[in-house]
Scaffold this motif. Structure first.
Motif, mmCIF file in Angstrom:
data_model
loop_
_atom_site.group_PDB
_atom_site.id
_atom_site.type_symbol
_atom_site.label_atom_id
_atom_site.label_comp_id
_atom_site.label_asym_id
_atom_site.label_seq_id
_atom_site.Cartn_x
_atom_site.Cartn_y
_atom_site.Cartn_z
ATOM 1 N N LEU A 154 35.203 40.354 24.608
ATOM 2 C CA LEU A 154 34.136 40.685 23.667
ATOM 3 C C LEU A 154 32.956 39.722 23.801
ATOM 4 O O LEU A 154 31.789 40.134 23.730
ATOM 5 C CB LEU A 154 34.668 40.650 22.232
ATOM 6 N N GLN A 155 33.257 38.464 24.025
ATOM 7 C CA GLN A 155 32.183 37.480 24.168
ATOM 8 C C GLN A 155 31.405 37.681 25.466
ATOM 9 O O GLN A 155 30.182 37.503 25.502
ATOM 10 C CB GLN A 155 32.760 36.067 24.067
ATOM 11 N N HIS A 156 32.100 38.076 26.531
ATOM 12 C CA HIS A 156 31.384 38.342 27.768
ATOM 13 C C HIS A 156 30.584 39.642 27.677
ATOM 14 O O HIS A 156 29.516 39.754 28.297
ATOM 15 C CB HIS A 156 32.360 38.384 28.946
ATOM 16 N N VAL A 157 31.082 40.628 26.927
ATOM 17 C CA VAL A 157 30.275 41.833 26.680
ATOM 18 C C VAL A 157 28.972 41.439 26.004
ATOM 19 O O VAL A 157 27.886 41.907 26.385
ATOM 20 C CB VAL A 157 31.058 42.851 25.828
ATOM 21 N N VAL A 174 29.038 46.962 32.551
ATOM 22 C CA VAL A 174 29.141 45.789 31.679
ATOM 23 C C VAL A 174 30.591 45.544 31.285
ATOM 24 O O VAL A 174 31.078 44.404 31.337
ATOM 25 C CB VAL A 174 28.261 45.960 30.425
ATOM 26 N N LEU A 175 31.306 46.591 30.900
ATOM 27 C CA LEU A 175 32.708 46.424 30.515
ATOM 28 C C LEU A 175 33.536 45.915 31.684
ATOM 29 O O LEU A 175 34.346 44.987 31.532
ATOM 30 C CB LEU A 175 33.280 47.747 30.006
ATOM 31 N N SER A 176 33.332 46.502 32.856
ATOM 32 C CA SER A 176 34.074 46.070 34.036
ATOM 33 C C SER A 176 33.768 44.618 34.378
ATOM 34 O O SER A 176 34.680 43.815 34.626
ATOM 35 C CB SER A 176 33.726 46.971 35.229
ATOM 36 N N ASP A 177 32.495 44.253 34.379
ATOM 37 C CA ASP A 177 32.118 42.880 34.716
ATOM 38 C C ASP A 177 32.667 41.888 33.696
ATOM 39 O O ASP A 177 33.134 40.804 34.064
ATOM 40 C CB ASP A 177 30.601 42.755 34.793
ATOM 41 N N ALA A 178 32.626 42.257 32.417
ATOM 42 C CA ALA A 178 33.164 41.377 31.386
ATOM 43 C C ALA A 178 34.664 41.186 31.557
ATOM 44 O O ALA A 178 35.197 40.081 31.373
ATOM 45 C CB ALA A 178 32.853 41.935 30.002
ATOM 46 N N ASP A 179 35.364 42.252 31.939
ATOM 47 C CA ASP A 179 36.808 42.167 32.139
ATOM 48 C C ASP A 179 37.152 41.297 33.346
ATOM 49 O O ASP A 179 38.190 40.622 33.365
ATOM 50 C CB ASP A 179 37.380 43.573 32.318
ATOM 51 N N LEU A 180 36.289 41.306 34.353
ATOM 52 C CA LEU A 180 36.513 40.528 35.567
ATOM 53 C C LEU A 180 35.892 39.133 35.506
ATOM 54 O O LEU A 180 35.992 38.367 36.467
ATOM 55 C CB LEU A 180 35.943 41.270 36.781
ATOM 56 N N ALA A 181 35.271 38.791 34.394
ATOM 57 C CA ALA A 181 34.577 37.503 34.299
ATOM 58 C C ALA A 181 35.516 36.324 34.504
ATOM 59 O O ALA A 181 35.110 35.282 35.019
ATOM 60 C CB ALA A 181 33.871 37.386 32.950
ATOM 61 N N ILE A 182 36.780 36.478 34.122
ATOM 62 C CA ILE A 182 37.753 35.400 34.291
ATOM 63 C C ILE A 182 37.836 34.963 35.752
ATOM 64 O O ILE A 182 38.142 33.793 36.056
ATOM 65 C CB ILE A 182 39.142 35.840 33.770
ATOM 66 N N LEU A 183 37.574 35.868 36.672
ATOM 67 C CA LEU A 183 37.664 35.545 38.094
ATOM 68 C C LEU A 183 36.615 34.520 38.507
ATOM 69 O O LEU A 183 36.771 33.836 39.524
ATOM 70 C CB LEU A 183 37.496 36.804 38.939
ATOM 71 N N ALA A 184 35.540 34.410 37.734
ATOM 72 C CA ALA A 184 34.452 33.481 38.046
ATOM 73 C C ALA A 184 34.568 32.184 37.252
ATOM 74 O O ALA A 184 33.593 31.442 37.138
ATOM 75 C CB ALA A 184 33.104 34.144 37.785
ATOM 76 N N SER A 185 35.741 31.906 36.726
ATOM 77 C CA SER A 185 35.957 30.665 35.985
ATOM 78 C C SER A 185 35.956 29.475 36.930
ATOM 79 O O SER A 185 36.056 29.620 38.151
ATOM 80 C CB SER A 185 37.305 30.719 35.257
ATOM 81 N N ASP A 186 35.894 28.270 36.364
ATOM 82 C CA ASP A 186 36.070 27.086 37.192
ATOM 83 C C ASP A 186 37.509 27.079 37.714
ATOM 84 O O ASP A 186 38.396 27.716 37.129
ATOM 85 C CB ASP A 186 35.770 25.816 36.395
ATOM 86 N N PRO A 187 37.764 26.411 38.821
ATOM 87 C CA PRO A 187 39.088 26.487 39.455
ATOM 88 C C PRO A 187 40.248 26.126 38.535
ATOM 89 O O PRO A 187 41.323 26.737 38.631
ATOM 90 C CB PRO A 187 38.969 25.504 40.621
ATOM 91 N N GLN A 188 40.064 25.165 37.639
ATOM 92 C CA GLN A 188 41.162 24.784 36.744
ATOM 93 C C GLN A 188 41.512 25.922 35.791
ATOM 94 O O GLN A 188 42.680 26.243 35.599
ATOM 95 C CB GLN A 188 40.797 23.534 35.953
ATOM 96 N N ARG A 189 40.497 26.540 35.215
ATOM 97 C CA ARG A 189 40.786 27.642 34.303
ATOM 98 C C ARG A 189 41.334 28.850 35.069
ATOM 99 O O ARG A 189 42.172 29.594 34.556
ATOM 100 C CB ARG A 189 39.538 28.044 33.516
ATOM 101 N N TYR A 190 40.858 29.048 36.276
ATOM 102 C CA TYR A 190 41.388 30.148 37.085
ATOM 103 C C TYR A 190 42.883 29.949 37.322
ATOM 104 O O TYR A 190 43.659 30.912 37.258
ATOM 105 C CB TYR A 190 40.638 30.226 38.414
ATOM 106 N N ARG A 191 43.273 28.717 37.576
ATOM 107 C CA ARG A 191 44.693 28.436 37.777
ATOM 108 C C ARG A 191 45.484 28.710 36.502
ATOM 109 O O ARG A 191 46.601 29.249 36.543
ATOM 110 C CB ARG A 191 44.877 26.982 38.224
#
Length: 239
Positions: free
Chosen positions: A64-67, A152-169
């Motif tokens: 919701l926040q990324h939307v 927008v919905l798709s990109d927001a759902d995939l936003a986690i993939l663009a996290s910093d490496p620690q959060r991605y892990r």
């Protein structure tokens, strides 16, 4: 890199139900407020199911926040927010095959739930169908029609993939927890298929604002794919 926002449980509970109610009203819903709030609480119960390590309330909040971060790209922001609420409302991590194809979120069943519940809340048929279509599109992160809201919905759902490496892990660890019952090799094969499919998308993010996340996401996915291949090779040698 996608922006990360952290909120306490009390902050989450204080705004989620009213936020859902505002979106229903904004989409044209006519049901009494107590019925809308009851629907929101039922959805939160679904999002709070114990088997959800990653696909839980925190994921809903993040989405919701990324939307909202991408909201200037939307035509109907309330419909996109409602699609975020329903996109993973029905979740099943029971079978490895389900993970290989859907990642546990059943978009088709979730879309039908959205159709039933939003119609019951008096949301006009066109808006209901727009929400359900966006939810269905997440099965392959496709953007039907002009695609702006779906993008927008798709990109927001995939936003986690663009996290910093620690959060991605951390994200990877939580997803693995949801499928702890699946043997390691089977899980790695399924995950490799998902990562390969994501890397084959060009671009990965399709909204103008979301495209700024592309480089970091591809770096994370490529690093994950390398790690998966290494782990699978080690597993094969061990057997």
């Amino acid at each position: 890199m996608a922006t990360e926002v952290h909120m306490s449980p009390s902050e989450v509970s204080s705004w989620l139900v009213p936020s859902f109610a505002r979106s229903v009203t904004g989409a044209g819903g006519t049901a009494p407020l107590h019925e809308v709030e009851a629907a929101a609480r039922r959805l939160l119960e679904r999002w709070s199911e114990p088997e959800r390590s990653y696909h839980g309330v925190a994921h809903l909040v993040d989405l919701l926040q990324h939307v909202d971060e991408l909201k200037q790209e939307t035509h109907n922001l309330d419909a996109v927010r409602l699609a975020a609420w329903y996109h993973g409302a029905i979740f099943d991590a029971a079978e490895s095959a389900a993970y290989a194809h859907r990642g546990g979120e059943d978009e088709a069943a979730s879309a039908e739930l959205a159709r039933t519940e939003l119609a019951g809340l008096g949301v006009p048929a066109a808006a209901v169908e727009a929400v359900a279509t966006m939810v269905e599109g997440l099965a392959r992160h496709s953007a039907p029609g002009d695609g702006s809201d779906s993008a927008v919905l798709s990109d927001a759902d995939l936003a986690i993939l663009a996290s910093d490496p620690q959060r991605y892990r951390q994200y990877l660890n939580k997803v693995r927890e949801e499928y702890a019952h699946i043997p390691a090799h089977d899980y790695l094969e399924a995950r490799r298929a998902i990562v390969g499919r994501l890397l084959s998308r060009s671009p990965l993010y399709t909204s103008p604002l979301g495209r700024g996340w592309e480089r970091q996401a591809r770096e994370n996915l490529t690093a994950e794919l390398t790690r998966i291949d290494r782990e699978m090779a080690t597993s094969s040698r061990a057997t």
